[in-house]
Write an enzyme that holds these catalytic residues in place. Structure first.
Site, PDB file in Angstrom:
ATOM      1  N   ARG A   1       0.718  -1.347   0.055  1.00 49.70           N
ATOM      2  CA  ARG A   1       0.017   0.023  -0.018  1.00 49.70           C
ATOM      3  C   ARG A   1       0.719   1.331   0.038  1.00 49.70           C
ATOM      4  O   ARG A   1       0.833   2.266   0.633  1.00 49.70           O
ATOM      5  CB  ARG A   1      -0.963  -0.056   0.973  1.00 49.70           C
ATOM      6  CG  ARG A   1      -1.915  -1.012   1.290  1.00 49.70           C
ATOM      7  CD  ARG A   1      -2.985  -1.179   0.331  1.00 49.70           C
ATOM      8  NE  ARG A   1      -3.812  -2.206   0.318  1.00 49.70           N
ATOM      9  CZ  ARG A   1      -3.486  -3.425   0.077  1.00 49.70           C
ATOM     10  NH1 ARG A   1      -2.345  -3.842  -0.916  1.00 49.70           N
ATOM     11  NH2 ARG A   1      -4.227  -4.558   0.281  1.00 49.70           N
TER      12      ARG A   1
ATOM     13  N   GLU B   1      -4.435   4.131   6.050  1.00 50.06           N
ATOM     14  CA  GLU B   1      -4.309   3.740   4.720  1.00 50.06           C
ATOM     15  C   GLU B   1      -4.813   4.718   4.038  1.00 50.06           C
ATOM     16  O   GLU B   1      -4.447   5.170   2.682  1.00 50.06           O
ATOM     17  CB  GLU B   1      -4.762   2.365   4.267  1.00 50.06           C
ATOM     18  CG  GLU B   1      -4.574   2.020   3.062  1.00 50.06           C
ATOM     19  CD  GLU B   1      -5.374   0.532   2.725  1.00 50.06           C
ATOM     20  OE1 GLU B   1      -5.064  -0.428   3.449  1.00 50.06           O
ATOM     21  OE2 GLU B   1      -5.890   0.191   1.561  1.00 50.06           O
TER      22      GLU B   1
ATOM     23  N   SER C   1     -10.534  -0.130   3.942  1.00 50.65           N
ATOM     24  CA  SER C   1      -9.458  -0.311   5.131  1.00 50.65           C
ATOM     25  C   SER C   1      -9.206   1.120   5.394  1.00 50.65           C
ATOM     26  O   SER C   1      -8.423   1.563   4.672  1.00 50.65           O
ATOM     27  CB  SER C   1      -8.684  -1.281   4.965  1.00 50.65           C
ATOM     28  OG  SER C   1      -9.155  -2.540   4.892  1.00 50.65           O
TER      29      SER C   1
HETATM   30  C1  LIG Z   1     -15.852  -0.441  -0.253  1.00 52.15           C
HETATM   31  C2  LIG Z   1     -14.376  -0.391  -0.489  1.00 52.15           C
HETATM   32  C3  LIG Z   1     -13.287  -1.270  -0.714  1.00 52.15           C
HETATM   33  C4  LIG Z   1     -12.187  -1.267  -0.725  1.00 52.15           C
HETATM   34  N1  LIG Z   1     -11.353  -2.304  -0.984  1.00 52.15           N
HETATM   35  C5  LIG Z   1      -9.931  -1.893  -1.251  1.00 52.15           C
HETATM   36  C6  LIG Z   1      -9.033  -3.079  -1.453  1.00 52.15           C
HETATM   37  O1  LIG Z   1      -9.516  -4.098  -1.363  1.00 52.15           O
HETATM   38  N2  LIG Z   1      -7.962  -3.154  -1.514  1.00 52.15           N
HETATM   39  C7  LIG Z   1      -7.355  -1.847  -1.596  1.00 52.15           C
HETATM   40  O2  LIG Z   1      -6.057  -1.577  -1.832  1.00 52.15           O
HETATM   41  N3  LIG Z   1      -8.024  -0.807  -1.417  1.00 52.15           N
HETATM   42  C8  LIG Z   1      -9.436  -0.631  -1.342  1.00 52.15           C
HETATM   43  N4  LIG Z   1     -10.107   0.370  -1.212  1.00 52.15           N
HETATM   44  C9  LIG Z   1      -9.451   1.552  -1.266  1.00 52.15           C
HETATM   45  C10 LIG Z   1      -9.395   2.446  -2.568  1.00 52.15           C
HETATM   46  O3  LIG Z   1     -10.548   1.899  -3.260  1.00 52.15           O
HETATM   47  C11 LIG Z   1      -8.128   2.073  -3.401  1.00 52.15           C
HETATM   48  O4  LIG Z   1      -7.135   2.682  -2.586  1.00 52.15           O
HETATM   49  C12 LIG Z   1      -8.145   2.575  -4.672  1.00 52.15           C
HETATM   50  O5  LIG Z   1      -6.869   2.496  -5.258  1.00 52.15           O
HETATM   51  C13 LIG Z   1      -8.040   4.128  -4.529  1.00 52.15           C
HETATM   52  O6  LIG Z   1      -8.404   4.844  -5.936  1.00 52.15           O
HETATM   53  P1  LIG Z   1      -9.163   6.133  -6.170  1.00 52.15           P
HETATM   54  O7  LIG Z   1      -9.027   6.388  -7.582  1.00 52.15           O
HETATM   55  O8  LIG Z   1     -10.462   6.107  -5.220  1.00 52.15           O
HETATM   56  O9  LIG Z   1      -8.072   6.934  -5.402  1.00 52.15           O
HETATM   57  P2  LIG Z   1      -8.557   8.388  -4.679  1.00 52.15           P
HETATM   58  O10 LIG Z   1      -9.159   8.142  -3.159  1.00 52.15           O
HETATM   59  O11 LIG Z   1      -9.126   9.503  -5.293  1.00 52.15           O
HETATM   60  O12 LIG Z   1      -6.874   9.022  -3.943  1.00 52.15           O
HETATM   61  C14 LIG Z   1      -6.243   8.139  -3.229  1.00 52.15           C
HETATM   62  C15 LIG Z   1      -4.782   8.681  -3.228  1.00 52.15           C
HETATM   63  O13 LIG Z   1      -4.321   8.412  -4.686  1.00 52.15           O
HETATM   64  C16 LIG Z   1      -3.725   9.676  -5.380  1.00 52.15           C
HETATM   65  N5  LIG Z   1      -3.915   9.548  -6.508  1.00 52.15           N
HETATM   66  C17 LIG Z   1      -5.305   9.129  -7.444  1.00 52.15           C
HETATM   67  N6  LIG Z   1      -4.977   9.429  -8.555  1.00 52.15           N
HETATM   68  C18 LIG Z   1      -3.594   9.380  -8.871  1.00 52.15           C
HETATM   69  C19 LIG Z   1      -3.129   9.604  -9.969  1.00 52.15           C
HETATM   70  N7  LIG Z   1      -3.244   9.308 -11.078  1.00 52.15           N
HETATM   71  N8  LIG Z   1      -1.771  10.012  -9.720  1.00 52.15           N
HETATM   72  C20 LIG Z   1      -0.984  10.089  -8.720  1.00 52.15           C
HETATM   73  N9  LIG Z   1      -1.569  10.014  -7.527  1.00 52.15           N
HETATM   74  C21 LIG Z   1      -3.165   9.398  -7.501  1.00 52.15           C
HETATM   75  C22 LIG Z   1      -4.567  10.939  -4.629  1.00 52.15           C
HETATM   76  O14 LIG Z   1      -3.978  12.157  -4.653  1.00 52.15           O
HETATM   77  C23 LIG Z   1      -4.778  10.255  -3.170  1.00 52.15           C
HETATM   78  O15 LIG Z   1      -3.702  10.766  -2.291  1.00 52.15           O
HETATM   79  C24 LIG Z   1     -11.448   0.028  -0.951  1.00 52.15           C
HETATM   80  C25 LIG Z   1     -12.438   1.164  -0.976  1.00 52.15           C
HETATM   81  C26 LIG Z   1     -13.774   1.027  -0.880  1.00 52.15           C
HETATM   82  C27 LIG Z   1     -14.751   2.086  -0.676  1.00 52.15           C
END
Ligand SMILES: Cc1cc2nc3c(=O)[nH]c(=O)nc-3n(C[C@H](O)[C@H](O)[C@H](O)COP(=O)(O)OP(=O)(O)OC[C@H]3O[C@@H](n4cnc5c(N)ncnc54)[C@H](O)[C@@H]3O)c2cc1C
Length: 306
Positions: free
Chosen positions: A178, A298, A228
Protein backbone atom coordinates in the site's frame (compact mmCIF):
# COMPACT_ATOMS: atom_id res chain seq x y z
CA UNK A 1 -29.68 31.64 -13.88
CA UNK A 2 -26.51 33.29 -15.21
CA UNK A 3 -23.36 32.52 -13.23
CA UNK A 4 -21.92 35.55 -11.50
CA UNK A 5 -18.44 36.39 -12.88
CA UNK A 6 -16.91 35.43 -9.51
CA UNK A 7 -18.31 31.89 -9.92
CA UNK A 8 -16.45 31.30 -13.20
CA UNK A 9 -13.07 31.00 -11.54
CA UNK A 10 -9.87 32.85 -12.42
CA UNK A 11 -8.82 33.91 -15.91
CA UNK A 12 -6.17 31.20 -16.29
CA UNK A 13 -8.88 28.52 -16.04
CA UNK A 14 -11.09 29.97 -18.77
CA UNK A 15 -11.38 28.56 -22.28
CA UNK A 16 -10.26 25.01 -21.54
CA UNK A 17 -12.17 22.04 -22.92
CA UNK A 18 -12.85 20.28 -19.59
CA UNK A 19 -15.32 21.04 -16.82
CA UNK A 20 -14.49 23.59 -14.13
CA UNK A 21 -16.51 23.78 -10.93
CA UNK A 22 -15.95 26.47 -8.32
CA UNK A 23 -16.43 25.79 -4.60
CA UNK A 24 -17.40 22.21 -5.37
CA UNK A 25 -18.38 20.05 -2.35
CA UNK A 26 -15.90 17.18 -2.12
CA UNK A 27 -18.65 15.11 -0.48
CA UNK A 28 -19.85 14.55 -4.06
CA UNK A 29 -16.51 13.03 -5.01
CA UNK A 30 -15.55 10.82 -2.07
CA UNK A 31 -17.05 7.45 -1.19
CA UNK A 32 -17.31 8.55 2.46
CA UNK A 33 -19.66 11.31 1.20
CA UNK A 34 -18.01 13.88 3.47
CA UNK A 35 -15.64 16.79 3.01
CA UNK A 36 -15.64 20.54 2.50
CA UNK A 37 -15.44 22.36 -0.81
CA UNK A 38 -12.65 22.43 -3.35
CA UNK A 39 -11.84 25.98 -4.42
CA UNK A 40 -11.54 24.79 -8.05
CA UNK A 41 -12.47 21.31 -9.24
CA UNK A 42 -11.41 20.45 -12.77
CA UNK A 43 -12.22 17.42 -14.89
CA UNK A 44 -9.99 17.46 -18.00
CA UNK A 45 -11.69 16.52 -21.26
CA UNK A 46 -8.69 14.40 -22.26
CA UNK A 47 -4.91 14.23 -22.00
CA UNK A 48 -4.30 17.26 -24.27
CA UNK A 49 -6.66 19.32 -22.17
CA UNK A 50 -4.91 18.22 -18.98
CA UNK A 51 -1.57 19.32 -20.44
CA UNK A 52 -3.09 22.64 -21.47
CA UNK A 53 -4.30 23.12 -17.88
CA UNK A 54 -0.89 22.29 -16.38
CA UNK A 55 0.79 24.74 -18.77
CA UNK A 56 -1.40 27.55 -17.42
CA UNK A 57 -1.25 26.84 -13.69
CA UNK A 58 0.54 29.49 -11.65
CA UNK A 59 3.44 28.00 -9.67
CA UNK A 60 1.94 28.79 -6.27
CA UNK A 61 -1.49 27.19 -6.61
CA UNK A 62 -1.83 23.92 -4.64
CA UNK A 63 -2.74 20.92 -6.83
CA UNK A 64 -4.56 17.79 -5.62
CA UNK A 65 -5.27 14.76 -7.81
CA UNK A 66 -8.24 12.50 -7.22
CA UNK A 67 -9.52 9.45 -8.97
CA UNK A 68 -12.77 8.10 -7.58
CA UNK A 69 -12.22 9.35 -4.02
CA UNK A 70 -12.45 5.87 -2.48
CA UNK A 71 -9.41 6.24 -0.27
CA UNK A 72 -9.75 9.86 0.66
CA UNK A 73 -10.84 11.84 3.72
CA UNK A 74 -11.18 15.52 2.86
CA UNK A 75 -11.50 17.62 6.01
CA UNK A 76 -14.63 19.74 6.44
CA UNK A 77 -12.84 23.05 5.83
CA UNK A 78 -12.10 21.90 2.27
CA UNK A 79 -9.21 22.36 -0.11
CA UNK A 80 -7.62 25.50 -1.40
CA UNK A 81 -6.18 25.40 -4.91
CA UNK A 82 -7.28 23.04 -7.65
CA UNK A 83 -8.47 19.46 -7.60
CA UNK A 84 -7.82 17.57 -10.83
CA UNK A 85 -10.12 14.59 -11.32
CA UNK A 86 -8.82 11.88 -13.65
CA UNK A 87 -11.94 9.71 -13.65
CA UNK A 88 -13.80 10.66 -16.84
CA UNK A 89 -11.30 12.31 -19.19
CA UNK A 90 -8.36 9.92 -18.94
CA UNK A 91 -10.20 6.78 -19.95
CA UNK A 92 -8.31 5.03 -22.72
CA UNK A 93 -7.85 1.28 -22.33
CA UNK A 94 -6.05 -0.97 -24.85
CA UNK A 95 -4.98 -4.59 -24.86
CA UNK A 96 -1.84 -5.00 -26.95
CA UNK A 97 -1.06 -8.18 -28.85
CA UNK A 98 0.70 -10.47 -26.40
CA UNK A 99 -0.32 -9.98 -22.82
CA UNK A 100 0.04 -6.29 -22.09
CA UNK A 101 -2.87 -4.08 -21.04
CA UNK A 102 -2.46 -0.31 -21.11
CA UNK A 103 -4.88 2.00 -19.32
CA UNK A 104 -5.02 5.67 -18.51
CA UNK A 105 -5.37 6.60 -14.88
CA UNK A 106 -9.07 7.49 -15.00
CA UNK A 107 -10.22 3.99 -16.02
CA UNK A 108 -11.98 2.21 -13.17
CA UNK A 109 -10.31 -0.81 -11.54
CA UNK A 110 -13.46 -2.84 -12.24
CA UNK A 111 -13.17 -2.14 -15.96
CA UNK A 112 -9.54 -3.24 -15.99
CA UNK A 113 -10.41 -6.52 -14.27
CA UNK A 114 -13.24 -7.20 -16.70
CA UNK A 115 -11.33 -6.25 -19.86
CA UNK A 116 -8.34 -8.40 -18.90
CA UNK A 117 -10.59 -11.38 -18.14
CA UNK A 118 -12.46 -10.96 -21.46
CA UNK A 119 -9.09 -11.15 -23.24
CA UNK A 120 -8.14 -14.33 -21.33
CA UNK A 121 -5.50 -12.48 -19.36
CA UNK A 122 -5.33 -13.42 -15.70
CA UNK A 123 -3.82 -11.76 -12.60
CA UNK A 124 -5.85 -8.67 -11.84
CA UNK A 125 -9.31 -10.17 -11.23
CA UNK A 126 -8.95 -8.90 -7.63
CA UNK A 127 -9.26 -5.32 -8.94
CA UNK A 128 -12.94 -5.95 -9.73
CA UNK A 129 -13.98 -5.13 -6.16
CA UNK A 130 -11.68 -2.13 -5.67
CA UNK A 131 -13.98 0.87 -6.25
CA UNK A 132 -11.19 3.20 -7.34
CA UNK A 133 -9.50 4.38 -10.51
CA UNK A 134 -6.46 2.73 -12.06
CA UNK A 135 -4.40 5.83 -11.17
CA UNK A 136 -5.50 5.48 -7.55
CA UNK A 137 -4.63 1.77 -7.59
CA UNK A 138 -1.18 2.56 -9.00
CA UNK A 139 -0.62 5.39 -6.50
CA UNK A 140 -1.74 3.25 -3.53
CA UNK A 141 -0.55 -0.18 -4.73
CA UNK A 142 -4.10 -1.40 -4.17
CA UNK A 143 -4.42 -5.08 -3.40
CA UNK A 144 -6.80 -7.76 -2.26
CA UNK A 145 -6.93 -11.56 -1.87
CA UNK A 146 -3.11 -11.80 -1.97
CA UNK A 147 -2.87 -9.82 -5.22
CA UNK A 148 -1.24 -6.40 -5.53
CA UNK A 149 -1.33 -3.91 -8.40
CA UNK A 150 2.43 -3.47 -8.69
CA UNK A 151 2.97 -7.22 -8.96
CA UNK A 152 1.72 -6.75 -12.55
CA UNK A 153 3.07 -3.34 -13.52
CA UNK A 154 5.48 -3.28 -16.45
CA UNK A 155 5.87 0.49 -16.58
CA UNK A 156 4.03 3.68 -15.73
CA UNK A 157 3.92 7.10 -17.26
CA UNK A 158 3.72 10.16 -15.14
CA UNK A 159 3.49 13.89 -15.60
CA UNK A 160 4.97 16.66 -13.52
CA UNK A 161 3.57 20.06 -12.75
CA UNK A 162 5.17 21.58 -15.83
CA UNK A 163 3.52 18.99 -18.07
CA UNK A 164 6.66 16.88 -18.71
CA UNK A 165 5.66 13.26 -19.35
CA UNK A 166 8.06 10.37 -18.72
CA UNK A 167 7.85 6.58 -18.71
CA UNK A 168 9.37 4.47 -15.91
CA UNK A 169 9.82 0.70 -15.75
CA UNK A 170 8.47 -0.81 -12.55
CA UNK A 171 11.98 -1.61 -11.25
CA UNK A 172 12.65 2.14 -11.12
CA UNK A 173 9.74 2.90 -8.80
CA UNK A 174 10.02 1.94 -5.14
CA UNK A 175 6.85 0.26 -4.01
CA UNK A 176 5.74 -1.80 -1.04
CA UNK A 177 2.52 -2.81 0.70
CA UNK A 178 0.00 0.00 0.00
CA UNK A 179 2.87 2.36 -0.70
CA UNK A 180 4.42 3.82 -3.84
CA UNK A 181 7.14 6.44 -3.92
CA UNK A 182 6.45 9.04 -6.61
CA UNK A 183 8.57 12.18 -6.94
CA UNK A 184 6.92 15.26 -5.41
CA UNK A 185 4.33 17.00 -7.59
CA UNK A 186 4.21 14.10 -10.01
CA UNK A 187 1.06 12.20 -10.98
CA UNK A 188 0.34 9.04 -12.88
CA UNK A 189 -1.14 9.35 -16.36
CA UNK A 190 -1.35 5.67 -17.12
CA UNK A 191 0.30 2.28 -16.80
CA UNK A 192 1.07 -0.96 -18.62
CA UNK A 193 0.28 -4.27 -16.94
CA UNK A 194 2.08 -7.43 -18.09
CA UNK A 195 -0.47 -10.15 -17.34
CA UNK A 196 -0.48 -13.94 -17.72
CA UNK A 197 -2.19 -15.81 -20.51
CA UNK A 198 -4.95 -17.91 -18.96
CA UNK A 199 -4.88 -21.66 -19.48
CA UNK A 200 -7.63 -23.76 -21.07
CA UNK A 201 -10.92 -23.72 -19.15
CA UNK A 202 -10.25 -20.27 -17.63
CA UNK A 203 -13.47 -18.58 -16.59
CA UNK A 204 -12.54 -15.02 -15.67
CA UNK A 205 -16.13 -13.98 -14.96
CA UNK A 206 -16.51 -16.74 -12.38
CA UNK A 207 -13.26 -15.79 -10.70
CA UNK A 208 -14.39 -12.15 -10.53
CA UNK A 209 -17.80 -13.18 -9.19
CA UNK A 210 -16.11 -15.28 -6.50
CA UNK A 211 -13.98 -12.31 -5.35
CA UNK A 212 -17.03 -10.02 -5.27
CA UNK A 213 -19.06 -12.57 -3.26
CA UNK A 214 -16.27 -13.00 -0.72
CA UNK A 215 -16.10 -9.23 -0.32
CA UNK A 216 -19.87 -8.87 0.09
CA UNK A 217 -19.78 -11.50 2.84
CA UNK A 218 -17.11 -9.78 4.92
CA UNK A 219 -17.41 -6.01 4.31
CA UNK A 220 -20.13 -3.40 4.92
CA UNK A 221 -20.65 -2.92 1.20
CA UNK A 222 -24.04 -1.16 1.57
CA UNK A 223 -22.80 1.85 3.61
CA UNK A 224 -20.65 4.82 2.64
CA UNK A 225 -17.05 4.01 3.58
CA UNK A 226 -13.49 4.17 2.24
CA UNK A 227 -12.43 0.56 2.60
CA UNK A 228 -9.74 -0.29 5.14
CA UNK A 229 -8.88 2.78 7.16
CA UNK A 230 -5.57 1.48 8.53
CA UNK A 231 -2.76 -0.51 6.96
CA UNK A 232 -2.27 -3.92 8.52
CA UNK A 233 0.83 -3.85 10.75
CA UNK A 234 3.45 -6.54 9.99
CA UNK A 235 2.17 -9.96 11.06
CA UNK A 236 -1.20 -8.72 12.33
CA UNK A 237 -4.51 -7.23 11.24
CA UNK A 238 -5.72 -3.73 12.04
CA UNK A 239 -9.31 -5.04 12.31
CA UNK A 240 -8.29 -7.61 14.94
CA UNK A 241 -6.43 -5.00 17.00
CA UNK A 242 -9.35 -2.53 16.84
CA UNK A 243 -11.79 -5.24 17.88
CA UNK A 244 -9.50 -6.35 20.71
CA UNK A 245 -9.45 -2.74 21.93
CA UNK A 246 -13.26 -2.99 22.28
CA UNK A 247 -14.05 -0.42 19.60
CA UNK A 248 -16.37 -2.34 17.28
CA UNK A 249 -19.57 -0.28 16.85
CA UNK A 250 -18.14 2.88 18.51
CA UNK A 251 -19.72 6.08 17.21
CA UNK A 252 -18.85 9.72 16.74
CA UNK A 253 -21.79 11.69 15.37
CA UNK A 254 -23.05 9.68 12.42
CA UNK A 255 -19.74 7.87 11.90
CA UNK A 256 -19.41 4.31 13.22
CA UNK A 257 -16.62 1.74 13.47
CA UNK A 258 -18.32 -0.94 11.42
CA UNK A 259 -19.80 -3.82 13.40
CA UNK A 260 -19.19 -5.96 10.26
CA UNK A 261 -15.49 -5.16 9.75
CA UNK A 262 -13.63 -3.17 12.43
CA UNK A 263 -11.13 -1.66 10.00
CA UNK A 264 -13.99 0.10 8.18
CA UNK A 265 -15.60 3.34 9.37
CA UNK A 266 -19.03 3.91 7.91
CA UNK A 267 -21.02 7.09 7.40
CA UNK A 268 -24.62 6.39 8.41
CA UNK A 269 -25.73 9.48 6.47
CA UNK A 270 -24.84 12.74 8.18
CA UNK A 271 -21.30 12.15 9.40
CA UNK A 272 -18.72 14.88 8.96
CA UNK A 273 -15.07 14.29 8.20
CA UNK A 274 -14.36 15.46 11.77
CA UNK A 275 -16.58 12.62 13.10
CA UNK A 276 -14.59 10.13 11.02
CA UNK A 277 -11.26 11.63 12.07
CA UNK A 278 -12.33 11.42 15.74
CA UNK A 279 -12.81 7.66 15.33
CA UNK A 280 -9.47 7.35 13.53
CA UNK A 281 -7.78 9.12 16.47
CA UNK A 282 -9.68 6.99 18.99
CA UNK A 283 -8.67 3.75 17.27
CA UNK A 284 -5.00 4.77 17.09
CA UNK A 285 -4.92 5.82 20.77
CA UNK A 286 -6.77 2.77 22.08
CA UNK A 287 -4.81 0.26 20.00
CA UNK A 288 -1.56 1.88 21.14
CA UNK A 289 -2.73 1.69 24.77
CA UNK A 290 -3.95 -1.93 24.53
CA UNK A 291 -1.29 -3.53 22.37
CA UNK A 292 1.54 -1.02 21.99
CA UNK A 293 1.10 -1.04 18.21
CA UNK A 294 1.08 2.20 16.23
CA UNK A 295 -1.57 2.01 13.51
CA UNK A 296 -0.91 3.95 10.33
CA UNK A 297 -3.72 5.16 8.10
CA UNK A 298 -4.12 3.67 4.65
CA UNK A 299 -6.65 6.38 3.72
CA UNK A 300 -5.18 9.73 2.71
CA UNK A 301 -6.31 12.69 4.80
CA UNK A 302 -6.17 16.12 3.17
CA UNK A 303 -7.59 19.62 3.57
CA UNK A 304 -8.29 22.06 6.36
CA UNK A 305 -10.34 21.43 9.50
CA UNK A 306 -13.59 23.42 9.62
C1 LIG B 1 -15.77 -0.47 -0.34
C2 LIG B 1 -14.29 -0.26 -0.57
C3 LIG B 1 -13.47 -1.35 -0.70
C4 LIG B 1 -12.10 -1.17 -0.92
N1 LIG B 1 -11.31 -2.26 -1.05
C5 LIG B 1 -9.99 -2.11 -1.27
C6 LIG B 1 -9.15 -3.27 -1.43
O1 LIG B 1 -9.59 -4.40 -1.42
N2 LIG B 1 -7.82 -3.06 -1.61
C7 LIG B 1 -7.30 -1.79 -1.65
O2 LIG B 1 -6.07 -1.68 -1.82
N3 LIG B 1 -8.06 -0.70 -1.51
C8 LIG B 1 -9.39 -0.83 -1.32
N4 LIG B 1 -10.18 0.29 -1.17
C9 LIG B 1 -9.55 1.63 -1.19
C10 LIG B 1 -9.50 2.29 -2.57
O3 LIG B 1 -10.54 1.82 -3.42
C11 LIG B 1 -8.16 2.06 -3.26
O4 LIG B 1 -7.10 2.58 -2.49
C12 LIG B 1 -8.12 2.72 -4.65
O5 LIG B 1 -6.97 2.31 -5.33
C13 LIG B 1 -8.14 4.26 -4.59
O6 LIG B 1 -8.40 4.74 -5.89
P1 LIG B 1 -9.15 6.13 -6.12
O7 LIG B 1 -9.18 6.39 -7.56
O8 LIG B 1 -10.47 6.11 -5.43
O9 LIG B 1 -8.16 7.10 -5.37
P2 LIG B 1 -8.50 8.47 -4.55
O10 LIG B 1 -9.21 8.09 -3.29
O11 LIG B 1 -9.18 9.39 -5.49
O12 LIG B 1 -7.06 8.93 -4.20
C14 LIG B 1 -6.27 8.20 -3.27
C15 LIG B 1 -4.84 8.75 -3.30
O13 LIG B 1 -4.26 8.45 -4.56
C16 LIG B 1 -3.82 9.65 -5.20
N5 LIG B 1 -4.05 9.52 -6.64
C17 LIG B 1 -5.22 9.23 -7.27
N6 LIG B 1 -5.03 9.19 -8.59
C18 LIG B 1 -3.73 9.48 -8.80
C19 LIG B 1 -2.91 9.59 -9.95
N7 LIG B 1 -3.40 9.40 -11.16
N8 LIG B 1 -1.60 9.89 -9.80
C20 LIG B 1 -1.08 10.08 -8.57
N9 LIG B 1 -1.79 9.99 -7.44
C21 LIG B 1 -3.10 9.69 -7.55
C22 LIG B 1 -4.66 10.77 -4.60
O14 LIG B 1 -3.99 12.01 -4.70
C23 LIG B 1 -4.78 10.27 -3.17
O15 LIG B 1 -3.64 10.62 -2.42
C24 LIG B 1 -11.56 0.14 -0.97
C25 LIG B 1 -12.41 1.24 -0.84
C26 LIG B 1 -13.76 1.05 -0.66
C27 LIG B 1 -14.66 2.23 -0.55
Amino acid sequence: MMARPADRGPEFLQGLAGQLLVNEPMSRHTTWRTGGTAQYFYTPADRQDLLALLARLPGDIPVHWVGLGSNLLVRDGGLSGIVIRTAKGLNEITVHPGRVLYAESGVSCAKIARRAAQCNLTGVEFLAGVPGSFGGALAMNAGAFSGETWQWVKQVEWVDRSGNISIHPSAEVRHAYREVELPAETWILGGWLALEKAGPGYRGRDRIRDFLDRRAASQPVQSANAGSVFRNPAGDFAARLIEEAGLKGRESGDAVISPVHSNFIINRGRATSADIENLIRLARNEVRRCSGIELETEVRIIGEAA
